[in-house]
Write an enzyme that holds these catalytic residues in place. Structure first.
Site, PDB file in Angstrom:
ATOM      1  N   GLU A   1       0.837  -1.203   0.000  1.00  0.00           N
ATOM      2  CA  GLU A   1       0.000   0.000   0.000  1.00  0.00           C
ATOM      3  C   GLU A   1       0.870   1.251   0.000  1.00  0.00           C
ATOM      4  O   GLU A   1       1.980   1.255   0.554  1.00  0.00           O
ATOM      5  CB  GLU A   1      -0.885  -0.012   1.264  1.00  0.00           C
ATOM      6  CG  GLU A   1      -1.742   1.241   1.414  1.00  0.00           C
ATOM      7  CD  GLU A   1      -2.773   1.147   2.545  1.00  0.00           C
ATOM      8  OE1 GLU A   1      -2.707   0.181   3.334  1.00  0.00           O
ATOM      9  OE2 GLU A   1      -3.633   2.043   2.617  1.00  0.00           O
TER      10      GLU A   1
ATOM     11  N   ASN B   1      -6.596   1.573   2.842  1.00  0.00           N
ATOM     12  CA  ASN B   1      -7.372   2.793   3.054  1.00  0.00           C
ATOM     13  C   ASN B   1      -6.941   3.909   2.097  1.00  0.00           C
ATOM     14  O   ASN B   1      -7.745   4.762   1.721  1.00  0.00           O
ATOM     15  CB  ASN B   1      -7.224   3.260   4.501  1.00  0.00           C
ATOM     16  CG  ASN B   1      -7.793   2.255   5.493  1.00  0.00           C
ATOM     17  OD1 ASN B   1      -8.556   1.383   5.126  1.00  0.00           O
ATOM     18  ND2 ASN B   1      -7.409   2.374   6.759  1.00  0.00           N
TER      19      ASN B   1
ATOM     20  N   ASN C   1     -11.893  -1.073  -1.183  1.00  0.00           N
ATOM     21  CA  ASN C   1     -11.215  -1.589   0.001  1.00  0.00           C
ATOM     22  C   ASN C   1     -12.041  -1.304   1.248  1.00  0.00           C
ATOM     23  O   ASN C   1     -12.448  -0.155   1.477  1.00  0.00           O
ATOM     24  CB  ASN C   1      -9.846  -0.909   0.164  1.00  0.00           C
ATOM     25  CG  ASN C   1      -9.154  -1.337   1.452  1.00  0.00           C
ATOM     26  OD1 ASN C   1      -8.707  -2.469   1.586  1.00  0.00           O
ATOM     27  ND2 ASN C   1      -9.089  -0.415   2.424  1.00  0.00           N
ATOM     28  N   GLU C   2     -12.277  -2.321   2.043  1.00  0.00           N
ATOM     29  CA  GLU C   2     -12.927  -2.181   3.356  1.00  0.00           C
ATOM     30  C   GLU C   2     -14.058  -1.153   3.345  1.00  0.00           C
ATOM     31  O   GLU C   2     -14.100  -0.254   4.193  1.00  0.00           O
ATOM     32  CB  GLU C   2     -11.891  -1.837   4.440  1.00  0.00           C
ATOM     33  CG  GLU C   2     -10.933  -2.973   4.682  1.00  0.00           C
ATOM     34  CD  GLU C   2     -10.004  -2.795   5.889  1.00  0.00           C
ATOM     35  OE1 GLU C   2     -10.003  -1.708   6.504  1.00  0.00           O
ATOM     36  OE2 GLU C   2      -9.292  -3.755   6.219  1.00  0.00           O
TER      37      GLU C   2
ATOM     38  N   GLU D   1      -6.195  -9.226   3.103  1.00  0.00           N
ATOM     39  CA  GLU D   1      -5.331  -8.604   4.124  1.00  0.00           C
ATOM     40  C   GLU D   1      -5.344  -9.516   5.340  1.00  0.00           C
ATOM     41  O   GLU D   1      -6.412  -9.743   5.930  1.00  0.00           O
ATOM     42  CB  GLU D   1      -5.811  -7.210   4.523  1.00  0.00           C
ATOM     43  CG  GLU D   1      -5.486  -6.152   3.506  1.00  0.00           C
ATOM     44  CD  GLU D   1      -5.837  -4.732   3.968  1.00  0.00           C
ATOM     45  OE1 GLU D   1      -5.726  -4.421   5.177  1.00  0.00           O
ATOM     46  OE2 GLU D   1      -6.249  -3.939   3.102  1.00  0.00           O
TER      47      GLU D   1
ATOM     48  N   GLN E   1       1.543  -6.381   5.353  1.00  0.00           N
ATOM     49  CA  GLN E   1       1.927  -6.013   4.006  1.00  0.00           C
ATOM     50  C   GLN E   1       3.285  -6.641   3.724  1.00  0.00           C
ATOM     51  O   GLN E   1       3.640  -7.577   4.431  1.00  0.00           O
ATOM     52  CB  GLN E   1       1.943  -4.503   3.895  1.00  0.00           C
ATOM     53  CG  GLN E   1       0.549  -3.887   4.183  1.00  0.00           C
ATOM     54  CD  GLN E   1       0.437  -2.417   3.813  1.00  0.00           C
ATOM     55  OE1 GLN E   1       1.256  -1.856   3.109  1.00  0.00           O
ATOM     56  NE2 GLN E   1      -0.602  -1.756   4.327  1.00  0.00           N
TER      57      GLN E   1
END
Ligand code: AHR
Length: 500
Positions: free
Chosen positions: A28, A73, A173-174, A293, A350
């Site tokens: 990320e 995020n 994402n999320e 993730e 990550q």
């Protein structure tokens, strides 16, 4: 020593072929993951493109099959056009997700080049926060369409005449998280994701799409979110995602070392949701799970640590991993094999500096404890997962009740005759004698045995002391008839390479 624990293996008792994508990663734009991690032109280790050669080598060793990018995020405020084209014309922006400065010196094309050097498949994510369905479709055109139209021609103008052919795409994402930029309720997300999926696929019928599922088993909206989003999108997506970060905040090591119970329960619930939605829709289509993730993350979680202070490449969530974390990672990967019938993608979150197996300074690289179990699984597990039966002593945990001291998985590759057996001993004090009972055929040989162990669950590697928690080769255990015998020390992870 107590009576031997027994692990029963039979190459006819197969769970499922193991998807190679279970050994994937996630990078990320956050902290020092990209800048100062993957891309650092000022490092003495930088190649001609500014990529860290030492990092590339370590990532190749980890054998990542796919790499998810660019967030996280960060994704939900990202404008992909900022990150392509001449570098001196790319904007500096405030990244609201991590309150950092994004220079955009690394973007989609640099990521594709990076993937080629690491020998991994790109898995791109489209912004469903501030991004529109048109932005998402344009990025697919930019990456995958032949030249002749606006965004494909833009790619060619940026030096890439041939399409990148990106196969795996995450739709946001999320989006279940109130912290997410542009967070949506499940139904609103499902409606938007469906339209994005249609447009993306119309550009390229061959792509595989991942729907956002729950960002944790602890979300109050889990598992309703998953059901609602899936009901909207069942026929237009291929995978449904889940995220989770394990933690030992209470310093309850016996429970922490039994975390596989939580991982399995999460997957079991989602498997139920998948079956329910499929049945309700009278569908022949299958959707599989993508745990895109997963990792241990709790020590570097303090709120102030989340803030980048509006600087470039701030030190964010640089979790230091210890022995017990490595044993949790090992059993997480055991679960991947045991649930390989429904779980087809998993991305370690990550890969560099940010909650990662690798830490860097400008001129040095450190392999953390979790590096080793990931590498052993990623390199050794192949073919099909075997349905092993385990008879081991039980111990008491606060969170999960009685749990076996051993956590085990195994693979068998019919094409090569290679089998791998992965064993975690959760005991903090007991060495356990173990017998592997090969029920349908005796092994030709034990080719190698690898082990990571220690006496202190909190032991960790550091730049000053990098070999505190590493996997080492141990003597290959002996086999007599159809039984291989070994003793697994307390707090250990053992990987056996077996020729059948
Ligand atoms: O991996 C760190 C963050 O954890 C990601 O940005 C987000 O998706 C998750 O909450």
């Amino acid at each position: 020593m107590s009576a031997p624990a027994r692990i029963y293996l039979d190459t006819n008792r197969v769970i499922s072929p193991i998807s190679p994508l279970l050994f994937s990663g996630f990078a990320e734009h956050m902290g020092r993951a990209i800048y100062e991690g993957i891309y650092e032109p000022a490092s003495p280790h930088a190649d001609e493109s500014g990529l860290r050669k030492d990092v590339l080598a370590a990532l190749r060793e980890l054998n990542f099959r796919a790499m998810r990018y660019p967030g996280g995020n960060f994704l939900s405020g990202y404008r992909w056009l900022d990150g392509v084209g001449p570098r001196d014309q790319r904007p500096r922006r405030r990244d609201l997700a991590w309150q950092s400065i994004e220079t955009n010196q690394f973007g989609t094309n640099e990521f594709i080049e990076f993937c080629k050097k690491v020998n991994t498949e790109p898995m791109l994510a489209v912004n469903m926060g501030t991004g529109t369905i048109q932005d998402a479709a344009n990025l697919v055109e930019y990456c995958n369409a032949p030249v002749g139209t606006q965004y494909a021609d833009l790619r060619a103008a940026h030096g890439y005449q041939a399409p990148h052919g990106v196969k795996y795409w995450c739709i946001g994402n999320e989006m279940d998280g109130p912290w997410q930029i542009g967070h949506l309720e499940a139904d609103a997300y499902g409606a938007k994701a469906r339209e994005a999926a249609k447009m993306m696929r119309w550009h390229d019928q061959s792509i595989k799409l991942v729907l956002c599922g729950s960002s944790s088993i602890n979300m109050p909206t889990f598992p309703k979110w998953d059901r609602v989003a899936l009901e909207r999108c069942w026929d237009v997506v291929d995978y449904h995602s889940l995220h989770y970060y394990a933690e030992n905040v209470e310093d309850d090591t016996p429970s922490y070392l039994a975390s596989s119970a939580a991982f399995e329960s999460y997957l079991d619930t989602l498997t139920g949701v998948l079956r329910y939605v499929k049945a309700r829709q009278r569908s022949n289509h299958d959707v599989y799970l993508s745990w895109d993730e997963w990792n241990v993350w709790y020590k570097a979680r303090a709120h102030s640590d989340m803030q980048g202070g509006w600087t470039e490449a701030p030190h964010l969530i640089e979790e230091v991993y210890n022995l017990e974390d490595a044993l949790v990672v090992a059993q997480w990967m055991n679960v991947f094999l045991r649930k390989s019938d429904v779980l087809k993608i998993a991305c370690l979150a990550q890969v560099v500096n940010v909650i990662a197996p690798i830490l860097t300074t400008r001129d040095a690289l450190l392999k953390q404890s979790i590096y080793y179990p990931f590498m052993l699984f990623s390199r050794l597990a192949s073919g099909a997962a075997l349905d092993v039966a385990v008879k081991a002593p039980l111990y008491q945990t606060t969170k999960y009740g009685e749990m076996p001291l051993l956590d085990v998985s195994a693979s068998y590759d019919e094409a090569t005759g290679a089998s791998a057996v992965f064993i975690v001993n959760r005991s903090q004090t007991e060495s356990l004698p173990v017998e592997l009972v090969w029920q349908d055929r005796a092994p030709k040989s034990i080719r190698a045995a690898h082990q990571l162990s220690g006496t202190d669950p909190k032991a960790a590697n550091s730049f000053a002391n990098p070999n505190q928690v590493v996997a080492v080769k141990i003597a290959e255990p002996a086999t007599s008839g159809n039984t291989t015998s070994l003793v697994v020390p307390p707090l250990s992870f053992t990987a056996l390479e077996v020729a059948l």
